[in-house]
Scaffold this motif. Structure first.
Motif, PDB file in Angstrom:
ATOM      1  N   ASN A 192      27.749 -38.851  -9.337  1.00 37.80           N
ATOM      2  CA  ASN A 192      29.157 -38.790  -9.752  1.00 37.80           C
ATOM      3  C   ASN A 192      29.746 -40.181  -9.565  1.00 37.80           C
ATOM      4  O   ASN A 192      29.280 -40.946  -8.725  1.00 37.80           O
ATOM      5  N   GLN A 193      30.760 -40.475 -10.248  1.00 42.23           N
ATOM      6  CA  GLN A 193      31.374 -41.791 -10.138  1.00 42.23           C
ATOM      7  C   GLN A 193      32.184 -41.927  -8.845  1.00 42.23           C
ATOM      8  O   GLN A 193      32.417 -43.017  -8.385  1.00 42.23           O
ATOM      9  N   VAL A 194      32.511 -40.788  -8.248  1.00 44.00           N
ATOM     10  CA  VAL A 194      33.417 -40.836  -7.074  1.00 44.00           C
ATOM     11  C   VAL A 194      32.663 -40.953  -5.770  1.00 44.00           C
ATOM     12  O   VAL A 194      32.354 -40.801  -5.455  1.00 44.00           O
ATOM     13  N   GLY A 195      32.009 -41.205  -5.084  1.00 45.97           N
ATOM     14  CA  GLY A 195      31.526 -41.273  -3.757  1.00 45.97           C
ATOM     15  C   GLY A 195      30.044 -41.165  -3.574  1.00 45.97           C
ATOM     16  O   GLY A 195      29.637 -40.969  -2.489  1.00 45.97           O
ATOM     17  N   GLY A 196      29.233 -41.326  -4.570  1.00 45.04           N
ATOM     18  CA  GLY A 196      27.787 -41.302  -4.366  1.00 45.04           C
ATOM     19  C   GLY A 196      27.181 -39.926  -4.177  1.00 45.04           C
ATOM     20  O   GLY A 196      26.052 -39.826  -3.722  1.00 45.04           O
TER      21      GLY A 196
ATOM     22  N   THR B 260      23.976 -39.111  -1.212  1.00 48.25           N
ATOM     23  CA  THR B 260      24.366 -37.859  -0.570  1.00 48.25           C
ATOM     24  C   THR B 260      23.754 -36.698  -1.348  1.00 48.25           C
ATOM     25  O   THR B 260      24.012 -36.554  -2.534  1.00 48.25           O
ATOM     26  N   PRO B 261      22.933 -35.872  -0.682  1.00 49.22           N
ATOM     27  CA  PRO B 261      22.317 -34.745  -1.396  1.00 49.22           C
ATOM     28  C   PRO B 261      23.350 -33.703  -1.815  1.00 49.22           C
ATOM     29  O   PRO B 261      24.396 -33.564  -1.178  1.00 49.22           O
ATOM     30  N   PRO B 262      23.054 -32.957  -2.878  1.00 47.90           N
ATOM     31  CA  PRO B 262      23.979 -31.901  -3.305  1.00 47.90           C
ATOM     32  C   PRO B 262      24.123 -30.825  -2.235  1.00 47.90           C
ATOM     33  O   PRO B 262      23.173 -30.525  -1.504  1.00 47.90           O
ATOM     34  N   THR B 263      25.288 -30.230  -2.162  1.00 44.70           N
ATOM     35  CA  THR B 263      25.534 -29.186  -1.171  1.00 44.70           C
ATOM     36  C   THR B 263      24.636 -27.973  -1.398  1.00 44.70           C
ATOM     37  O   THR B 263      24.347 -27.240  -0.458  1.00 44.70           O
ATOM     38  N   VAL B 264      24.179 -27.780  -2.632  1.00 42.13           N
ATOM     39  CA  VAL B 264      23.278 -26.659  -2.923  1.00 42.13           C
ATOM     40  C   VAL B 264      21.990 -26.799  -2.104  1.00 42.13           C
ATOM     41  O   VAL B 264      21.507 -25.834  -1.508  1.00 42.13           O
ATOM     42  N   LEU B 265      21.441 -28.002  -2.057  1.00 39.70           N
ATOM     43  CA  LEU B 265      20.203 -28.218  -1.310  1.00 39.70           C
ATOM     44  C   LEU B 265      20.429 -28.148   0.194  1.00 39.70           C
ATOM     45  O   LEU B 265      19.604 -27.579   0.924  1.00 39.70           O
ATOM     46  N   VAL B 266      21.524 -28.703   0.669  1.00 39.32           N
ATOM     47  CA  VAL B 266      21.826 -28.659   2.098  1.00 39.32           C
ATOM     48  C   VAL B 266      22.049 -27.219   2.548  1.00 39.32           C
ATOM     49  O   VAL B 266      21.544 -26.791   3.592  1.00 39.32           O
ATOM     50  N   GLY B 267      22.770 -26.447   1.754  1.00 39.13           N
ATOM     51  CA  GLY B 267      22.998 -25.035   2.076  1.00 39.13           C
ATOM     52  C   GLY B 267      21.708 -24.233   2.060  1.00 39.13           C
ATOM     53  O   GLY B 267      21.477 -23.390   2.932  1.00 39.13           O
TER      54      GLY B 267
ATOM     55  N   MET C 205       9.890 -27.953   0.407  1.00 38.78           N
ATOM     56  CA  MET C 205      10.307 -28.561  -0.868  1.00 38.78           C
ATOM     57  C   MET C 205      11.741 -29.091  -0.800  1.00 38.78           C
ATOM     58  O   MET C 205      12.027 -30.194  -1.274  1.00 38.78           O
ATOM     59  N   THR C 206      12.631 -28.327  -0.191  1.00 39.12           N
ATOM     60  CA  THR C 206      14.029 -28.751  -0.109  1.00 39.12           C
ATOM     61  C   THR C 206      14.183 -29.974   0.792  1.00 39.12           C
ATOM     62  O   THR C 206      14.906 -30.917   0.452  1.00 39.12           O
ATOM     63  N   ALA C 207      13.482 -29.968   1.926  1.00 37.67           N
ATOM     64  CA  ALA C 207      13.555 -31.114   2.839  1.00 37.67           C
ATOM     65  C   ALA C 207      12.990 -32.368   2.183  1.00 37.67           C
ATOM     66  O   ALA C 207      13.501 -33.472   2.405  1.00 37.67           O
ATOM     67  N   ASN C 208      11.956 -32.222   1.366  1.00 40.71           N
ATOM     68  CA  ASN C 208      11.400 -33.371   0.653  1.00 40.71           C
ATOM     69  C   ASN C 208      12.435 -33.971  -0.293  1.00 40.71           C
ATOM     70  O   ASN C 208      12.602 -35.192  -0.348  1.00 40.71           O
ATOM     71  N   PHE C 209      13.127 -33.131  -1.038  1.00 39.98           N
ATOM     72  CA  PHE C 209      14.171 -33.626  -1.949  1.00 39.98           C
ATOM     73  C   PHE C 209      15.280 -34.338  -1.177  1.00 39.98           C
ATOM     74  O   PHE C 209      15.709 -35.430  -1.544  1.00 39.98           O
ATOM     75  N   ILE C 210      15.739 -33.711  -0.107  1.00 37.91           N
ATOM     76  CA  ILE C 210      16.825 -34.307   0.678  1.00 37.91           C
ATOM     77  C   ILE C 210      16.378 -35.630   1.283  1.00 37.91           C
ATOM     78  O   ILE C 210      17.128 -36.608   1.291  1.00 37.91           O
ATOM     79  N   SER C 211      15.143 -35.692   1.771  1.00 38.84           N
ATOM     80  CA  SER C 211      14.611 -36.924   2.347  1.00 38.84           C
ATOM     81  C   SER C 211      14.581 -38.049   1.316  1.00 38.84           C
ATOM     82  O   SER C 211      14.945 -39.194   1.618  1.00 38.84           O
ATOM     83  N   MET C 212      14.159 -37.740   0.098  1.00 39.05           N
ATOM     84  CA  MET C 212      14.117 -38.761  -0.954  1.00 39.05           C
ATOM     85  C   MET C 212      15.525 -39.252  -1.297  1.00 39.05           C
ATOM     86  O   MET C 212      15.727 -40.444  -1.547  1.00 39.05           O
ATOM     87  N   MET C 213      16.476 -38.356  -1.301  1.00 39.77           N
ATOM     88  CA  MET C 213      17.841 -38.749  -1.620  1.00 39.77           C
ATOM     89  C   MET C 213      18.450 -39.593  -0.513  1.00 39.77           C
ATOM     90  O   MET C 213      19.100 -40.608  -0.775  1.00 39.77           O
ATOM     91  N   VAL C 214      18.241 -39.176   0.727  1.00 40.91           N
ATOM     92  CA  VAL C 214      18.808 -39.914   1.856  1.00 40.91           C
ATOM     93  C   VAL C 214      18.167 -41.295   1.968  1.00 40.91           C
ATOM     94  O   VAL C 214      18.852 -42.275   2.262  1.00 40.91           O
ATOM     95  N   SER C 215      16.853 -41.393   1.716  1.00 38.99           N
ATOM     96  CA  SER C 215      16.201 -42.704   1.773  1.00 38.99           C
ATOM     97  C   SER C 215      16.691 -43.624   0.658  1.00 38.99           C
ATOM     98  O   SER C 215      16.559 -44.839   0.757  1.00 38.99           O
ATOM     99  N   SER C 216      17.258 -43.059  -0.397  1.00 38.87           N
ATOM    100  CA  SER C 216      17.861 -43.851  -1.471  1.00 38.87           C
ATOM    101  C   SER C 216      19.353 -44.073  -1.235  1.00 38.87           C
ATOM    102  O   SER C 216      20.077 -44.486  -2.145  1.00 38.87           O
ATOM    103  N   SER C 217      19.822 -43.770  -0.027  1.00 43.24           N
ATOM    104  CA  SER C 217      21.229 -43.925   0.372  1.00 43.24           C
ATOM    105  C   SER C 217      22.174 -43.113  -0.506  1.00 43.24           C
ATOM    106  O   SER C 217      23.261 -43.565  -0.859  1.00 43.24           O
TER     107      SER C 217
END
Length: 191
Positions: free
Chosen positions: A131-135, A44-51, A30-42
């Protein structure tokens, strides 16, 4: 899976490891699916999911290695119990970090059923939670974007809580197995 005969305690240890593997693999998927969708949309995934993904991948590798060592009867139970305790701490951190904003969220109140499964809506909602600062995607805003996202994150949270219980149990089992395993005395070659 044969392995040494440690009675009910050994069977419990193997069962707990199997349940841990099932929970960890579900969380990774489930976590990898979320990260994959975010990365394919260019984005940056939240650090919570990466951790969460990092900790669960390490824990799966550890579980596989300890099962192999247990079956071969060469698992150092005291060290295994200590590592189980450390993984318990890591999983508690994951459960608290993932669950803190989720505990206040009512998934039933989010969006309609049509939007929940729509990939386009999910991708568009990513843009609104940046966030407005860096995607970087804001986790607290993102979890409430769709009903499906909310329910999947709540299932990750629930599995993390289950892992807390399972790792606590495997820590206790490892220590009990260490106490039960007879110490190997060196052979006297001179006498």
């Amino acid at each position: 899976m044969a392995g040494p005969n440690y009675g009910a305690l050994g069977a419990t240890f193997k069962s707990v490891r199997a349940l841990q593997a099932v929970c960890l693999i579900a969380i990774i998927g489930m976590t990898a699916n979320f990260i994959s969708m975010m990365v394919s949309s260019s984005q940056t995934p939240p650090t919570v999911l990466v951790g969460t993904l990092s900790i669960t991948c390490i824990a799966v590798i550890y579980c596989v290695i300890t099962v192999i060592l247990f079956v071969d009867n060469i698992l150092p139970f005291l060290i295994g119990g200590a590592v189980d305790g450390l993984l318990l701490i890591a999983v508690v951190v994951v459960a608290v970090t993932v669950g803190k904003p989720l505990s206040y969220l009512n998934c039933q109140a989010i969006g309609s059923g049509d939007e929940a499964g729509n990939a386009y809506y999910f991708t568009m909602s990513l843009g609104s939670s940046l966030n407005q600062v860096g995607g970087q995607i804001d986790y607290n805003s993102w979890i409430g974007t769709t009903k499906a996202t909310c329910f999947e994150m709540k299932s990750i949270w629930g599995l993390s809580i289950a892992l807390c219980i399972l790792f606590a149990f495997s820590t206790i089992c490892s220590i009990c197995l260490w106490r039960r395993k007879p110490a190997v005395t060196p052979k006297d070659i001179e006498g």
